[in-house]
Design a protein around this motif. Structure first.
Motif, PDB file in Angstrom:
ATOM      1  N   TYR A  80       0.758  -1.297  -0.012  1.00  0.00           N
ATOM      2  CA  TYR A  80       0.085   0.086   0.104  1.00  0.00           C
ATOM      3  C   TYR A  80       0.907   1.176   0.128  1.00  0.00           C
ATOM      4  O   TYR A  80       1.124   1.836   1.023  1.00  0.00           O
ATOM      5  CB  TYR A  80      -0.859   0.089   1.137  1.00  0.00           C
ATOM      6  CG  TYR A  80      -1.723  -1.130   1.452  1.00  0.00           C
ATOM      7  CD1 TYR A  80      -2.910  -1.613   0.647  1.00  0.00           C
ATOM      8  CD2 TYR A  80      -1.656  -1.895   2.463  1.00  0.00           C
ATOM      9  CE1 TYR A  80      -3.526  -2.565   0.703  1.00  0.00           C
ATOM     10  CE2 TYR A  80      -2.585  -3.058   2.940  1.00  0.00           C
ATOM     11  CZ  TYR A  80      -3.312  -3.386   1.872  1.00  0.00           C
ATOM     12  OH  TYR A  80      -4.263  -4.500   2.295  1.00  0.00           O
ATOM     13  N   TRP A 113      -3.880   6.196   2.374  1.00  0.00           N
ATOM     14  CA  TRP A 113      -5.096   5.543   2.633  1.00  0.00           C
ATOM     15  C   TRP A 113      -5.783   6.392   3.645  1.00  0.00           C
ATOM     16  O   TRP A 113      -5.279   6.619   4.577  1.00  0.00           O
ATOM     17  CB  TRP A 113      -5.352   4.198   3.115  1.00  0.00           C
ATOM     18  CG  TRP A 113      -5.580   3.280   1.819  1.00  0.00           C
ATOM     19  CD1 TRP A 113      -6.659   2.632   1.307  1.00  0.00           C
ATOM     20  CD2 TRP A 113      -4.331   2.682   0.827  1.00  0.00           C
ATOM     21  NE1 TRP A 113      -6.339   2.003   0.399  1.00  0.00           N
ATOM     22  CE2 TRP A 113      -5.137   2.013   0.065  1.00  0.00           C
ATOM     23  CE3 TRP A 113      -2.995   2.921   0.597  1.00  0.00           C
ATOM     24  CZ2 TRP A 113      -4.453   1.346  -1.147  1.00  0.00           C
ATOM     25  CZ3 TRP A 113      -2.343   2.514  -0.430  1.00  0.00           C
ATOM     26  CH2 TRP A 113      -2.940   1.730  -1.390  1.00  0.00           C
ATOM     27  N   HIS A 124     -10.523   7.664  -0.717  1.00  0.00           N
ATOM     28  CA  HIS A 124     -10.044   6.629   0.138  1.00  0.00           C
ATOM     29  C   HIS A 124      -8.626   6.327  -0.296  1.00  0.00           C
ATOM     30  O   HIS A 124      -7.969   6.078   0.805  1.00  0.00           O
ATOM     31  CB  HIS A 124     -10.794   5.334  -0.136  1.00  0.00           C
ATOM     32  CG  HIS A 124     -10.356   4.316  -1.019  1.00  0.00           C
ATOM     33  ND1 HIS A 124     -10.116   4.464  -2.372  1.00  0.00           N
ATOM     34  CD2 HIS A 124      -9.859   3.053  -0.545  1.00  0.00           C
ATOM     35  CE1 HIS A 124      -9.971   2.969  -2.820  1.00  0.00           C
ATOM     36  NE2 HIS A 124      -9.807   2.299  -1.661  1.00  0.00           N
ATOM     37  N   TYR A 165       1.398  -0.703  -7.362  1.00  0.00           N
ATOM     38  CA  TYR A 165       0.117  -0.861  -6.781  1.00  0.00           C
ATOM     39  C   TYR A 165      -0.956  -0.841  -7.980  1.00  0.00           C
ATOM     40  O   TYR A 165      -0.684   0.025  -8.890  1.00  0.00           O
ATOM     41  CB  TYR A 165       0.011   0.231  -5.861  1.00  0.00           C
ATOM     42  CG  TYR A 165      -1.693   0.320  -5.380  1.00  0.00           C
ATOM     43  CD1 TYR A 165      -1.988  -0.619  -4.322  1.00  0.00           C
ATOM     44  CD2 TYR A 165      -2.577   0.917  -5.814  1.00  0.00           C
ATOM     45  CE1 TYR A 165      -3.405  -1.003  -3.931  1.00  0.00           C
ATOM     46  CE2 TYR A 165      -4.013   0.991  -5.573  1.00  0.00           C
ATOM     47  CZ  TYR A 165      -4.134  -0.057  -4.429  1.00  0.00           C
ATOM     48  OH  TYR A 165      -5.422  -0.285  -4.069  1.00  0.00           O
ATOM     49  N   ASP A 219     -12.773  -5.286   2.483  1.00  0.00           N
ATOM     50  CA  ASP A 219     -12.704  -5.396   1.072  1.00  0.00           C
ATOM     51  C   ASP A 219     -13.713  -6.566   0.841  1.00  0.00           C
ATOM     52  O   ASP A 219     -14.501  -6.454  -0.028  1.00  0.00           O
ATOM     53  CB  ASP A 219     -11.383  -5.514   0.388  1.00  0.00           C
ATOM     54  CG  ASP A 219     -10.846  -4.171   0.740  1.00  0.00           C
ATOM     55  OD1 ASP A 219     -11.052  -3.382   1.365  1.00  0.00           O
ATOM     56  OD2 ASP A 219      -9.635  -4.251   0.280  1.00  0.00           O
ATOM     57  N   ARG A 228      -5.332 -12.883   0.740  1.00  0.00           N
ATOM     58  CA  ARG A 228      -6.117 -11.774  -0.057  1.00  0.00           C
ATOM     59  C   ARG A 228      -7.172 -12.155  -0.872  1.00  0.00           C
ATOM     60  O   ARG A 228      -7.584 -13.090  -0.867  1.00  0.00           O
ATOM     61  CB  ARG A 228      -4.902 -11.372  -1.087  1.00  0.00           C
ATOM     62  CG  ARG A 228      -3.713 -10.688  -0.871  1.00  0.00           C
ATOM     63  CD  ARG A 228      -3.883  -9.402  -0.168  1.00  0.00           C
ATOM     64  NE  ARG A 228      -4.493  -8.303  -1.104  1.00  0.00           N
ATOM     65  CZ  ARG A 228      -4.709  -7.476  -0.683  1.00  0.00           C
ATOM     66  NH1 ARG A 228      -4.499  -6.790   0.560  1.00  0.00           N
ATOM     67  NH2 ARG A 228      -5.242  -6.402  -1.396  1.00  0.00           N
ATOM     68  N   TYR A 285      -7.838 -11.994   4.777  1.00  0.00           N
ATOM     69  CA  TYR A 285      -8.279 -10.768   4.884  1.00  0.00           C
ATOM     70  C   TYR A 285      -9.503 -10.576   5.721  1.00  0.00           C
ATOM     71  O   TYR A 285      -9.471 -10.513   7.181  1.00  0.00           O
ATOM     72  CB  TYR A 285      -8.335 -10.116   3.496  1.00  0.00           C
ATOM     73  CG  TYR A 285      -8.027  -8.762   3.138  1.00  0.00           C
ATOM     74  CD1 TYR A 285      -6.854  -8.197   3.742  1.00  0.00           C
ATOM     75  CD2 TYR A 285      -8.792  -8.202   2.169  1.00  0.00           C
ATOM     76  CE1 TYR A 285      -6.501  -6.969   3.231  1.00  0.00           C
ATOM     77  CE2 TYR A 285      -8.229  -6.845   1.670  1.00  0.00           C
ATOM     78  CZ  TYR A 285      -7.165  -6.272   2.253  1.00  0.00           C
ATOM     79  OH  TYR A 285      -6.804  -5.033   1.946  1.00  0.00           O
TER      80      TYR A 285
END
Ligand code: DGY
Length: 416
Positions: free
Chosen positions: A28, A32, A70, A80, A165, A198, A345
């Protein structure tokens, strides 16, 4: 200073890009929204000025309509996906997107809550910073109420907006999307982290499909609300916004600002939260605004009702059951459910940030035994397994990214 306090500070400095903090390098590499607000909370424990800088940089990406995106893509990073080019918000720049390249959706609005906490650390120097930030925070909340709260509860337009997510909450809504016309793409996340920790490819195809859907509508809230197949009222957004409104109200009090508008928001959110109550699971749930169905999902977001400020005892038996079954609290999804997955996750793992909000809320309602259990488990997970992004609720296995900003932040601000 304990060894772990020192390590937590080191992680915040490591991920510090000057005036914003990345959640972790590689996986990341940008700013964020809610990660950044947590970073501010962590910095406030040893550098209050840096804490304010963090939130000020976040608010510098605010759109004209009030939305705070976001992700803020301050500097391009090929590691990314999807980057600024895929979101295409700069095409909407003339129409009110912010000056910083960004995504086109928001995230749980914890900024006002942590601005208030940072202010409390040092009210004398903080009053000015809080005063300057107040109008932007008002505009952010006003945007949520206007663009997402038509049911009273707050809806997401993309799973990433809830921050959770791949939570099973959205499985039914996601299954209705057939991800046709998604341009070929290469995932980057699975190059940084074990793919079984993930989201799946089926999820990713739909995440990207929803990004394309928004971009094709120029990120116009009304068009997306009218046409998108995906619109789910969610406890994460509803309860974090409810809390953030209460905290903004406290800020309004010390700044001598009028509270009437905020009071109206709180009342609407309290009424709207009732839509999320699921008598069958005995917990707050997600509500699919397209199908009119509750998801049947007991998650860690279900237990943010107390953080939201509700004096509600109805979900206590469900919380007790979850605390009995999970070795480490709080799993992000009900371990008794067939879709529980301890490492994937938001389908099972423990997240320190959710634990902090749940436990503070519980303690405020006088539920100190539950709060103490969640805090002790969080401290134990970090002590034994380091500052991971998330942990298995079964055996504490550290998962996702390492040297993780918000895990370090909640250690300093709460768990230590
Ligand atoms: C990601 O890339 O996994 C993020 O959660 C999206 O915000």
């Amino acid at each position: 200073l304990s060894h772990l306090d020192g390590e937590a500070r080191r992680i915040l400095r490591l991920n510090d890009k000057g005036c914003y903090t990345v959640p972790t390098a590689g996986l990341y590499p940008y700013q964020w929204n809610w990660d950044s607000a947590f970073a501010g909370l962590g910095f406030a424990c040893f550098d209050v000025n840096r804490a304010w800088n963090e939130l000020e940089t976040l608010m510098s990406g605010q759109w004209e309509n009030g939305m705070v995106p976001h992700i803020l893509f301050h500097r391009p990073d090929p590691g990314y996906f999807p980057g600024a080019d895929i979101w295409g918000t700069q095409d909407a720049a003339g129409k009110g997107a912010g000056r910083v390249a960004s995504s086109g959706i928001s995230q749980p609005p914890v900024a006002a809550s942590f601005a208030w906490r940072i202010y409390q650390r040092d009210p004398e120097t903080g009053a000015d910073r809080l005063r300057r930030m107040f109008p932007g925070l008002m505009a952010f909340h006003r945007w949520f109420m206007a663009a997402r709260a038509e049911s009273g509860a707050v809806a997401i337009t993309h799973p990433w907006e809830a921050g959770r997510d791949n939570a099973p909450d959205w499985d039914a809504a996601m299954a209705r999307i057939s991800p046709e016309g998604v341009a070929p793409y290469t995932r980057r996340d699975t190059g940084h982290v074990n793919p079984r920790m993930r989201p799946t490819k089926e999820d990713y195809d739909r995440y990207i499909w929803l990004v394309q859907f928004g971009r094709e509508r120029g990120w116009d809230d009304a068009a997306i609300a009218a046409e998108s197949p995906f619109r789910v009222a969610d406890p994460t957004l509803t309860f974090t916004l409810m809390r953030a409104c209460r905290d903004l109200r406290l800020a309004a009090g010390v700044l001598g600002e009028d509270c009437a508008e905020i009071d109206g928001w709180i009342a609407r959110l309290e009424a709207g939260a009732e839509r999320l109550w699921n008598p069958e699971t005995g917990a707050y749930d997600s509500y699919d605004l397209r199908s009119g169905e509750l998801a049947g999902a007991v998650s860690n977001a279900s237990f943010l009702c107390w953080w939201g400020g509700l004096a509600d005892r109805r979900s206590l038996p469900t919380l007790a059951r979850i605390l009995d079954t999970a070795r480490f609290a709080l799993p992000s999804f009900d371990p008794a459910h067939p879709r529980f997955d301890p490492l994937r996750y938001w389908r099972g793992p423990v997240w320190g940030v959710m634990n902090m909000m749940a436990a503070i809320g519980l303690a405020e309602q006088g539920l100190s035994a539950e709060a103490a259990r969640i805090r002790a488990d969080t401290a134990g997970l970090i002590t034994e397994n380091g500052f991971a992004e998330y942990f298995s609720p079964e055996d504490g296995t550290p998962a996702g990214g390492a040297t993780f900003t918000w895990t370090a932040a909640i250690w300093l601000a709460w768990a230590s």
